[in-house]
Design a protein around this motif. Structure first.
Motif, PDB file in Angstrom:
ATOM      1  N   CYS A  70      50.126  79.934  64.335  1.00  0.00           N
ATOM      2  CA  CYS A  70      50.078  79.100  65.817  1.00  0.00           C
ATOM      3  C   CYS A  70      50.180  78.192  66.470  1.00  0.00           C
ATOM      4  O   CYS A  70      50.518  78.342  67.201  1.00  0.00           O
ATOM      5  N   GLY A  71      50.557  77.147  65.596  1.00  0.00           N
ATOM      6  CA  GLY A  71      50.813  75.671  66.538  1.00  0.00           C
ATOM      7  C   GLY A  71      50.001  74.988  67.171  1.00  0.00           C
ATOM      8  O   GLY A  71      50.599  73.616  67.557  1.00  0.00           O
ATOM      9  N   CYS A  86      47.252  73.675  65.780  1.00  0.00           N
ATOM     10  CA  CYS A  86      47.305  71.877  64.637  1.00  0.00           C
ATOM     11  C   CYS A  86      48.284  71.130  64.962  1.00  0.00           C
ATOM     12  O   CYS A  86      48.378  69.760  64.755  1.00  0.00           O
ATOM     13  N   GLN A  87      49.605  71.535  65.728  1.00  0.00           N
ATOM     14  CA  GLN A  87      50.929  70.592  65.198  1.00  0.00           C
ATOM     15  C   GLN A  87      51.633  69.508  65.969  1.00  0.00           C
ATOM     16  O   GLN A  87      51.802  68.510  64.921  1.00  0.00           O
ATOM     17  N   MET A 128      41.805  77.499  64.892  1.00  0.00           N
ATOM     18  CA  MET A 128      41.942  76.186  65.163  1.00  0.00           C
ATOM     19  C   MET A 128      41.992  75.970  66.703  1.00  0.00           C
ATOM     20  O   MET A 128      41.516  74.486  67.027  1.00  0.00           O
ATOM     21  N   CYS A 168      44.773  72.563  59.540  1.00  0.00           N
ATOM     22  CA  CYS A 168      45.720  74.177  59.727  1.00  0.00           C
ATOM     23  C   CYS A 168      44.953  75.262  59.394  1.00  0.00           C
ATOM     24  O   CYS A 168      45.331  75.254  58.380  1.00  0.00           O
ATOM     25  N   ARG A 169      45.041  75.771  59.878  1.00  0.00           N
ATOM     26  CA  ARG A 169      43.825  76.951  59.828  1.00  0.00           C
ATOM     27  C   ARG A 169      44.454  78.350  59.768  1.00  0.00           C
ATOM     28  O   ARG A 169      44.508  79.231  58.861  1.00  0.00           O
ATOM     29  N   CYS A 170      45.939  77.800  60.183  1.00  0.00           N
ATOM     30  CA  CYS A 170      47.131  79.218  59.949  1.00  0.00           C
ATOM     31  C   CYS A 170      47.485  78.912  58.367  1.00  0.00           C
ATOM     32  O   CYS A 170      48.894  79.461  57.703  1.00  0.00           O
TER      33      CYS A 170
HETATM   34  S1  FES Z   1      49.115  76.168  62.751  1.00  0.00           S
HETATM   35 FE1  FES Z   1      47.450  77.069  63.672  1.00  0.00          FE
HETATM   36  S2  FES Z   1      45.958  75.958  63.134  1.00  0.00           S
HETATM   37 FE2  FES Z   1      48.181  75.385  62.749  1.00  0.00          FE
END
Ligand code: FES
Ligand code: FES
Lengths: 723, 149
Positions: free
Chosen positions: B96-97, B99-100, A341, B131-133
């Motif tokens: 990973c955070g 996109c948050q 991302m 959100c890639r995660c």
């Molecule tokens: S928490 Fe990693 S891209 Fe959404």
């Protein structure tokens, strides 16, 4: 519990002055998968973590692992907090600078990958906590003049129950630091764990929910400049001529600079850099790959796998099997971009003491060496500051250190710190993909339907050729890299005659590990083809697998748990079907059962039931999120993910033509953990490999159409097959 | 140009076409708003313009002169924003955070207009935020939690 992102330069200094505090560093006992690799390189006294107990009772963990979403800060804090007997809220976690003391035991490097973050350091972290606890107890025994056996540690204090006296750890730290380090501190019995095995909250949720977490792209230094690089449209291409006059005229553009990878535009802010790059007039000289196309590679691979390839694994006498029902099928998987991302970026500050590099990296040691080489400095003069990673998935662990090398070239001699920023287009088109692969499968079934013979021939590029890691993962006898055929040569089904071979693919496309490495390709082939065998034998897909997994109790338990929870065999609503896949990667076994339908002729996944065997579940809630994430990541690729090249040019550019899964497409995911007391094994990656075959198998059950090429957009599924 | 960001005036020296995202990040130093695609495809750059969730990566800063710009740094100052952030923490949404920030800005705008959203309403309001995660199901849960709490 908090995380700290204090200036790492301060930290490096203060680590030299342990005055008033207790520092405990612990080396990692070799365990599990790591032990297998331990003989490769004799480690320099590896220390995997530091625990610091300060005079003010603050407990700090310094973790030499990159936090990229996998929850490593949280999982390792649990291990320490439990053994040290401190309260969860009292711990601060920091990421470590690059130093030899943080090297992994199996390779002299600081590296986050191979699903080893928590698994690889769990024992060491427990030991670190236990050592510190014992030292504090001994210090208290001296202070109170009582035998250590009368003392116990609890909630950050040493308690003398007989007299009711309680000493906070902080008051004991200075004295404890002068005592000899106990070599084998007793570890808690699992029944006494307060944090390990519990759903402890992530330590980084708050900073990541308030915009405060510092990612690489968020680093701000005095007089920081921003750069983007115009790179050749073909891999290996070079600048033939450049007219930068228009670019220089863009307000905010400060310098245009040729670097080995292309033309850097350095500006006051990212927007000016992007506008400046647009205004460049560059003639490119094509690279060696200018005629390359992925469709031609697919044709070449399809031929190669019919010719003789390097045999990497044999069981029984494959050529002696001549009778039985013969099946064959070819499975094809594409190049894939990681597309984390946060686009790649790296800030570099040359200064009087050397060079500071700020980036979210998974491979600090390699990046530091590369940065030093490009900078013309000694590695000790380069300091790597690891920020939070906005996703890694393997892309930020590049043995070629591409984004760090380039950023150092850009900043060198500029006179001010520069952050090189990749746009999303740069990320999608800039290479280092999961390799395209071809898998030719054949099987011969006996009268009872079980395979007598199984062959798997792959054509796929090596991931490490020409890099410092090549030797470590390549079999000297065959010259074939283990990562190419992992999951194929380790296929678990009990079949008397097996042959796995690899054609070492060559293509002018840079490749790299992608979440689950070789497994993302091999699991699709193996788990789809075993499904074809089951179908040909007329046997239920799970019963068929079970019959061939008698020697693999972990697989059996995992498969059974998934089947029970998904109610395998139960009649589903019309237009829906189940498919299953099971795969072992990074020592963990994951079974997934996907429930699919077709919506407007396109596959839709409604629900995935996953069962996981990963040893001791250090934090079940983290495991659940990692499996959900791994399924989302693998499903994005299975449904839509594909990087194609024509005339050496990557055809995709952004999330419009390289689309990740969005919320409405995300299936409901249930995660069930097989109870186990085994040593913890990997969890970040093993959830990815089974999803593509589980979905393809479900689509076959629904439509009778077998998808043998990913992404699934290449297969047209007719409406529900007639009953 | 003069922008009103999180209730404060900022005099910005930038070309009229410079997207708000880069003004926020590189000129004002508010790095909570993220760059993900630069093409209105991912939602990482979502901010509120007069309370409406907007992709700042394709929004010229000059177009928002005189409007109220709210970013992730200030959204916790509103009761709704705070409630949503707390729900995010309670559900342990971030991986990973990255996109948050954008997810929370989109979720806040949703709950402002639709205090009790259905799953379908959540999906459609949040579908522009990648959100890639793969934290989507926890995002959904956190939105429900905030809506109930
Ligand atoms: S928490 Fe990693 S891209 Fe959404
Ligand atoms: S960065 Fe604006 S939508 Fe992706």
């Amino acid at each position: 519990m908090t995380t700290s992102q204090s200036n790492r330069r301060d930290f490096i200094k203060s680590s030299g002055l342990a005055a008033g505090g207790l520092w405990v560093g612990v080396s990692l006992p070799l365990a599990g998968r790591l032990a297998e690799a331990a003989s490769v390189a004799a480690p320099p006294t590896p220390v995997t973590a530091f625990v610091k107990v300060a005079a003010d009772n603050q407990i700090t963990l310094i973790i030499p692992k990159s936090e990229m979403g996998q929850g490593v800060f949280t999982g390792l804090a649990q291990a320490v907090a439990d053994e040290l007997e401190v309260d969860w809220q009292k711990i601060t976690v920091e990421s470590a600078p690059v130093a030899e003391v943080y090297h992994l035991p199996f390779v002299p490097s600081q590296f986050t990958g191979g699903s080893s973050s928590i698994a690889g350091s769990f024992a060491a972290m427990r030991k670190a906590g236990a050592t510190a606890r014992l030292l504090l107890i001994h210090a208290a025994a001296d202070t109170l003049g009582v035998p250590a056996s009368e003392l116990q540690a609890e909630h950050g204090m040493v308690i003398h129950a007989a007299s009711g006296r309680r000493l906070p750890f902080g008051t004991l730290a200075a004295h404890a630091a002068t005592l000899p380090t106990p070599q084998d501190p007793p570890l808690k019995d699992p029944s006494q764990w307060r944090y390990i095995g519990k759903d402890m909250p992530r330590v980084d949720s708050r900073v990541k929910s308030t915009g405060k977490a510092l990612f690489g792209l968020d680093v701000r230094l005095p007089n920081l400049h921003f750069a983007v690089v115009a790179r050749a449209p073909t891999f290996g291409g070079r600048v033939a001529s450049l007219d930068s006059s228009a670019a220089k005229a863009v307000p905010g553009v400060i310098a245009i600079k040729e670097v080995p990878s292309g033309i850097a535009v350095i500006a006051k802010h990212t927007w000016a850099a992007l506008q400046g790059r647009k205004a460049l007039k560059v003639q490119w000289q094509d690279g060696a790959g200018a005629t390359f196309s992925t469709s031609q590679l697919a044709k070449d691979y399809a031929e190669k796998v019919k010719q003789s390839s390097m045999v990497v694994h044999t069981l029984g006498n494959p050529s002696a099997v001549t009778t039985g029902e013969h099946l064959e099928a070819d499975y094809v998987t594409p190049y894939l971009a990681h597309a984390p991302m946060e686009p790649l970026n790296c800030a570099v500050d040359f200064n009087a003491t050397g060079c500071d590099v700020y980036t979210g990296t998974q491979f600090q040691t390699g990046d530091r060496a590369a940065a030093a080489f490009v900078a013309g400095l000694n590695p000790e003069q380069v300091r790597i500051h690891t920020t939070y990673l906005g996703g890694g998935f393997g892309r930020r662990a590049n043995p070629a250190s591409d984004f760090v090398r380039e950023a150092v070239s850009v900043a060198k001699d500029f006179g001010a710190p520069v952050m090189t920023v990749w746009s999303r287009e740069d990320d999608i088109q800039g290479g280092y993909y999961r390799p395209q692969a071809h898998n030719r499968m054949t099987a011969t079934l006996a009268a009872d339907g079980k395979p007598l013979l199984w062959t798997h021939t792959q054509a796929v590029q090596s991931l490490t050729r020409g890099t410092p890691l090549e030797k470590m993962v390549t079999d000297p006898k065959t010259g074939v890299e283990r990562l190419q055929h992992e999951g194929a040569s380790t296929m678990p089904y009990q079949i008397p005659n097996v042959q796995v071979s690899v054609h070492d693919g060559r293509a002018p496309v840079p490749v790299l590990w992608w979440r689950s490495v070789g497994h993302s390709n091999t699991a699709f082939a193996v788990e789809s083809f075993i499904d074809e065998c089951a179908h040909a034998a007329g046997i239920d897909a799970i019963s068929y697998r079970e019959a061939l997994l008698a020697e693999h109790p972990r697989h059996l338990a995992t498969l059974k748990l998934a089947a029970d929870k998904a109610q395998w065999g139960k009649k589903l609503p019309a237009g829906r079907a189940h498919g299953v896949a099971i795969h072992e990667a990074f020592n963990s076994v994951v079974a997934e059962i996907a429930e699919v339908s077709l919506v407007d002729g396109r596959p839709h996944v409604h629900r995935v039931v996953a069962a996981v065997h990963c040893g001791i579940a250090v934090n079940p809630r983290l495991i659940e999120s990692q499996i959900e994430g791994a399924i989302c990541y693998g499903l994005s690729a299975a449904l839509f993910g594909e990087i194609t090249l024509e005339e050496g040019r990557v055809q995709q550019s952004n999330f419009n033509d390289y689309p990740p899964l969005r919320m409405a497409e995300m299936p409901a995911v249930e995660v069930h953990i097989v109870p186990s007391t085994d040593y913890p094994s990997g969890i970040g990656e093993p959830g990815t490999p089974p999803i593509a075959p589980a979905v393809a198998n479900a689509l076959f059950a629904l439509t009778g159409i077998r998808a043998r090429r990913l992404p699934l957009t290449h297969t047209s599924f007719s409406p529900t097959k007639p009953a | 140009m003069r922008l009103t960001i999180n209730g404060q005036h900022h005099d910005i020296d930038a070309s009229a076409d410079m997207p708000l995202l880069w003004v926020l990040r590189d000129l004002v130093g508010l790095t909570g708003t993220k760059f993900g695609c630069g093409a209105a495809l991912c939602g990482a750059c979502t901010v509120h313009i007069d309370g409406v969730a907007t992709r700042s990566c394709v929004l010229p800063a000059s177009a928002v002169v005189g409007k109220q710009i709210t970013t992730i740094e200030a959204i916790g100052g509103t009761p709704l924003g705070k409630k949503i952030q707390d729900a995010w923490v309670a559900e342990d949404v971030p991986q990973c955070g990255y996109c948050q920030s954008g997810q929370i800005m989109s979720a806040t705008a949703l709950l402002k207009t639709t205090p009790k959203p259905s799953n379908a309403e959540i999906d459609s309001a949040m579908n522009g935020n990648i959100c890639r995660c793969g934290t989507y199901s926890r995002i959904r849960k956190a939105i429900h939690r905030a809506a109930e709490g």
